[in-house]
Motif scaffolding. Structure first.
Motif, short mmCIF file in Angstrom:
data_model
loop_
_atom_site.label_atom_id
_atom_site.label_comp_id
_atom_site.label_asym_id
_atom_site.label_seq_id
_atom_site.Cartn_x
_atom_site.Cartn_y
_atom_site.Cartn_z
N LYS A 58 0.84 -1.19 0.00
CA LYS A 58 0.00 0.00 0.00
C LYS A 58 0.89 1.26 0.00
O LYS A 58 0.55 2.26 -0.61
N HIS A 59 2.01 1.19 0.69
CA HIS A 59 2.91 2.33 0.78
C HIS A 59 3.88 2.40 -0.40
O HIS A 59 4.14 3.49 -0.91
N LEU A 60 4.41 1.26 -0.79
CA LEU A 60 5.42 1.26 -1.85
C LEU A 60 5.46 -0.12 -2.49
O LEU A 60 5.74 -1.11 -1.82
N ASP A 61 5.18 -0.15 -3.79
CA ASP A 61 5.15 -1.40 -4.54
C ASP A 61 6.17 -1.31 -5.67
O ASP A 61 6.04 -0.49 -6.57
N PHE A 62 7.18 -2.17 -5.63
CA PHE A 62 8.24 -2.16 -6.63
C PHE A 62 7.92 -2.99 -7.87
O PHE A 62 8.75 -3.14 -8.75
N ALA B 236 11.83 8.51 1.05
CA ALA B 236 11.43 7.47 2.02
C ALA B 236 12.38 6.27 1.96
O ALA B 236 12.78 5.74 3.00
N ILE B 237 12.75 5.87 0.76
CA ILE B 237 13.69 4.75 0.62
C ILE B 237 15.03 5.12 1.23
O ILE B 237 15.62 4.35 1.98
N GLY B 238 15.50 6.32 0.92
CA GLY B 238 16.77 6.79 1.47
C GLY B 238 16.76 6.84 2.99
O GLY B 238 17.70 6.39 3.65
N LYS B 239 15.68 7.34 3.54
CA LYS B 239 15.55 7.42 5.00
C LYS B 239 15.54 6.01 5.62
O LYS B 239 16.20 5.78 6.63
N SER B 240 14.84 5.09 4.98
CA SER B 240 14.75 3.72 5.49
C SER B 240 16.10 3.03 5.50
O SER B 240 16.43 2.33 6.46
N ILE B 241 16.88 3.22 4.45
CA ILE B 241 18.18 2.53 4.43
C ILE B 241 19.19 3.20 5.35
O ILE B 241 20.01 2.53 5.96
N GLU C 173 2.54 8.34 -2.93
CA GLU C 173 3.34 9.56 -2.89
C GLU C 173 3.93 9.86 -4.27
O GLU C 173 3.75 9.11 -5.21
N THR C 174 4.66 10.96 -4.34
CA THR C 174 5.34 11.33 -5.58
C THR C 174 6.64 10.54 -5.70
O THR C 174 7.16 10.06 -4.68
N PRO C 175 7.19 10.43 -6.90
CA PRO C 175 8.47 9.73 -7.04
C PRO C 175 9.59 10.30 -6.17
O PRO C 175 10.37 9.54 -5.59
#
Length: 151
Positions: A85-89, A107-112, A99-101
């Motif tokens: 629901k949040h992010l589907d690759f 978000a990906i950067g923050k997560s890693i 969200e926007t690209p």
């Protein structure tokens, strides 16, 4: 000229409710940037995400042996549904999300950087899914270059 009516739902005429589709002109410059970003994603980042992220954020989930245990199955299914629901690759870049690209990249950067993905309870049984330092650098580089391109 013959007019045809489309009838349905108990002989109601819905032809008057039909609206012309909205024509949206593509932003060619943005589309070209997305294509370039996706090419780099496919080459360097997707293999990393396939190894570490696709079980929850993709369409290629490899279910563990304990998936069939009552309660565990529901928990895993719920986690996967929430994750996608949040992010589907599944569709490559730009990703399917709410969200926007650019916000997805943030978000990906923050997560890693925070080491919050994959989550701890997933890593307990899947320690090999944790990103290596080199993988974190590769993903971070792709994120920085992609965001710069989109500015």
């Amino acid at each position: 000229m013959t007019t045809f009516h489309v009838w349905g739902h108990g002989d109601e005429d819905h032809s008057k409710d039909l609206k012309q589709p909205k024509v949206v002109k593509p932003n060619v410059e943005i589309e070209e940037k997305y294509i370039r970003i996706n090419q780099e994603y496919l080459k360097t980042v997707k293999p990393i995400f396939q190894k570490s992220c696709f079980d929850c954020h993709g369409n290629t989930t490899v279910y563990p042996w304990y998936y069939k245990i009552p309660g565990v199955k529901q928990l895993i299914d719920s986690d996967i549904k929430e994750s996608k629901k949040h992010l589907d690759f599944s569709k490559d870049f730009p990703f399917v999300s709410h969200e926007t690209p650019i916000k997805d990249l943030d978000a990906i950067g923050k997560s890693i950087k925070n080491d919050s993905m994959p989550p701890f309870r997933y890593l307990i049984m899947h320690g090999d899914k944790k990103l290596t330092k080199d993988e974190v650098k590769q993903v971070d580089k792709w994120i920085r270059e992609s965001k710069e391109m989109l500015k």
